[in-house]
Design a protein around this motif. Structure first.
Motif, PDB file in Angstrom:
ATOM      1  N   GLY A 250       0.803  -1.213   0.000  1.00 51.05           N
ATOM      2  CA  GLY A 250       0.000   0.000   0.000  1.00 51.05           C
ATOM      3  C   GLY A 250       0.836   1.263   0.000  1.00 51.05           C
ATOM      4  O   GLY A 250       2.067   1.228   0.126  1.00 51.05           O
ATOM      5  N   LEU A 251       0.138   2.379  -0.135  1.00 53.44           N
ATOM      6  CA  LEU A 251       0.774   3.695  -0.230  1.00 53.44           C
ATOM      7  C   LEU A 251       0.556   4.482   1.057  1.00 53.44           C
ATOM      8  O   LEU A 251      -0.572   4.568   1.565  1.00 53.44           O
ATOM      9  CB  LEU A 251       0.181   4.469  -1.407  1.00 53.44           C
ATOM     10  N   LEU A 252       1.648   5.067   1.573  1.00 55.72           N
ATOM     11  CA  LEU A 252       1.603   5.899   2.760  1.00 55.72           C
ATOM     12  C   LEU A 252       2.440   7.142   2.524  1.00 55.72           C
ATOM     13  O   LEU A 252       3.215   7.225   1.568  1.00 55.72           O
ATOM     14  CB  LEU A 252       2.137   5.158   3.986  1.00 55.72           C
ATOM     15  N   GLY A 253       2.286   8.108   3.426  1.00 60.97           N
ATOM     16  CA  GLY A 253       3.117   9.297   3.414  1.00 60.97           C
ATOM     17  C   GLY A 253       3.642   9.562   4.807  1.00 60.97           C
ATOM     18  O   GLY A 253       3.345   8.825   5.750  1.00 60.97           O
ATOM     19  N   PRO A 254       4.433  10.617   4.974  1.00 59.68           N
ATOM     20  CA  PRO A 254       4.910  10.974   6.311  1.00 59.68           C
ATOM     21  C   PRO A 254       3.734  11.345   7.227  1.00 59.68           C
ATOM     22  O   PRO A 254       2.638  11.664   6.754  1.00 59.68           O
ATOM     23  CB  PRO A 254       5.801  12.192   6.054  1.00 59.68           C
ATOM     24  N   ALA A 255       3.974  11.328   8.509  1.00 59.48           N
ATOM     25  CA  ALA A 255       2.933  11.711   9.468  1.00 59.48           C
ATOM     26  C   ALA A 255       2.511  13.154   9.250  1.00 59.48           C
ATOM     27  O   ALA A 255       3.323  14.011   8.890  1.00 59.48           O
ATOM     28  CB  ALA A 255       3.457  11.528  10.896  1.00 59.48           C
ATOM     29  N   GLY A 256       1.218  13.408   9.454  1.00 54.37           N
ATOM     30  CA  GLY A 256       0.724  14.780   9.423  1.00 54.37           C
ATOM     31  C   GLY A 256       0.299  15.296   8.065  1.00 54.37           C
ATOM     32  O   GLY A 256       0.149  16.511   7.895  1.00 54.37           O
ATOM     33  N   MET A 257       0.082  14.407   7.112  1.00 56.20           N
ATOM     34  CA  MET A 257      -0.350  14.870   5.793  1.00 56.20           C
ATOM     35  C   MET A 257      -1.738  15.504   5.847  1.00 56.20           C
ATOM     36  O   MET A 257      -2.602  15.077   6.626  1.00 56.20           O
ATOM     37  CB  MET A 257      -0.361  13.711   4.789  1.00 56.20           C
ATOM     38  N   ASP A 258      -1.951  16.501   5.021  1.00 56.98           N
ATOM     39  CA  ASP A 258      -3.247  17.169   4.920  1.00 56.98           C
ATOM     40  C   ASP A 258      -4.295  16.153   4.452  1.00 56.98           C
ATOM     41  O   ASP A 258      -4.111  15.487   3.429  1.00 56.98           O
ATOM     42  CB  ASP A 258      -3.149  18.318   3.910  1.00 56.98           C
ATOM     43  N   PRO A 259      -5.406  16.004   5.187  1.00 55.10           N
ATOM     44  CA  PRO A 259      -6.439  15.035   4.793  1.00 55.10           C
ATOM     45  C   PRO A 259      -6.958  15.250   3.371  1.00 55.10           C
ATOM     46  O   PRO A 259      -7.343  14.284   2.704  1.00 55.10           O
ATOM     47  CB  PRO A 259      -7.552  15.265   5.826  1.00 55.10           C
ATOM     48  N   GLN A 260      -6.972  16.498   2.895  1.00 53.80           N
ATOM     49  CA  GLN A 260      -7.452  16.748   1.539  1.00 53.80           C
ATOM     50  C   GLN A 260      -6.498  16.164   0.499  1.00 53.80           C
ATOM     51  O   GLN A 260      -6.937  15.658  -0.538  1.00 53.80           O
ATOM     52  CB  GLN A 260      -7.638  18.248   1.321  1.00 53.80           C
TER      53      GLN A 260
END
Length: 320
Positions: A250-260
């Motif tokens: 799956g795909l993830l990003g760093p913590a705290g990404m903008d929900p939009q």
């Protein structure tokens, strides 16, 4: 009244640029870090998604392989980067396994990363050599109980998904088998084909590649049947409810990404996965579609870490 109007105006002025910025995402190239070597199924899937996202939004999504240390190197290359959506992580389920098998976990999946979408799963099946006189899960469990430690099982290595899956199965089924670790899934498949071991939790794509009549699958390890082997029942439905081994990616990003931005990425990938050519390509690669929502992916991560940590503890698997 004037104070309320000014407050509302301030909110609108503040919210306006954020909304515009999110609507314009991405406005420059996006890097997708893959923490495994190039050429495997996870890497191919990442590159397919990157290509389709580039076509969809007119910005380059570039895959960067950062293999090593069971995925830790690539994962840490994403953790701590700006949470603006321009550095992402496409990772297999070793993300959670690594936390479970390390004495000092290299990261906290619940705090250090933002789940975006769990894309697909490469299914595992409980496979036996034809020397084992069992064609169903119940018959296999009965045979294993009647012959404690007479069966040996291979794995892709100590602490691998195939190893922990077998230990989870032993615990839930109440059977004893001897572990014979290997260096990767392909050598493990070769061992069960040759009869050096009798049991393996095998990657179904690896199994189908061999197309051998020297082994037979007993049951799927996923929570639901696989499109690759639709007639094969799951372990859960065959007598061990709650058993599940999901070798997802799956795909993830760093913590705290903008929900939009998370929603924009998630919805864009959902649209890509819904196309007929992607559905066929995913099946050809040996995957079952998941296309899970961010909150479901977060729950999967939490569940995986807890389950595998308990398996490691119960089986006395040496920690790294």
């Amino acid at each position: 009244m004037r104070r309320a109007f000014c407050a509302l105006l301030a909110v609108l002025v503040y919210a306006g640029p954020v909304a515009v910025a999110n609507a314009d995402y991405p406005d420059r190239p996006v890097r997708i870090v893959v923490p495994v070597a190039a050429g495997g199924g996870v890497d191919v899937m990442a590159r397919l998604l990157a290509q389709k996202l580039s076509e969809r939004w007119g910005q380059q999504f570039v895959v960067e392989n950062r293999a090593g240390a069971a995925g830790i190197i690539g994962t840490k290359a994403v953790i701590g980067t700006p949470a603006d959506g321009y550095t992402l992580l496409y990772t297999p389920s070793s993300l959670a396994l690594t936390v479970a098998v390390n004495r000092t976990p290299p990261y906290d999946v619940g705090k250090d990363l933002t789940p975006i979408i769990n894309v697909a799963v490469s299914p595992y099946a409980l496979v036996v050599n034809n020397s084992v006189p069992a064609t169903s899960l119940q018959a296999f469990i009965a045979y294993a109980k009647a012959n404690p430690n007479a069966l040996s099982y291979s794995s892709a290595g100590v602490g691998s998904a195939s190893h922990l899956a077998a230990e989870l199965f032993k615990s839930m089924a109440g059977v004893e088998m001897v572990h014979v670790p290997n260096k990767g899934m392909n050598p493990a498949v070769v061992d069960v084909l040759g009869g050096q071991v009798q049991v393996l939790f095998a990657s179904v794509p690896a199994l189908l590649t061999e197309k051998s009549d020297r082994v037979r699958p007993i049951a799927m390890a996923e929570s639901k049947r696989s499109a690759l082997l639709p007639d094969l029942p799951t372990i859960a439905e065959s007598g061990l409810p709650g058993f599940e081994v999901a070798n997802w990616a799956g795909l993830l990003g760093p913590a705290g990404m903008d929900p939009q931005i998370v929603d924009r990425l998630h919805d864009g990938i959902i649209a890509i996965l819904d196309s007929a050519d992607m559905k066929e390509r995913i099946k050809t690669l040996g995957y079952d579609m998941i296309a899970g929502a961010p909150d479901a992916f977060a729950a999967q991560l939490t569940s995986d870490v807890a389950r595998w940590s308990e398996v490691v503890k119960r089986a006395n698997i040496p920690l790294n």
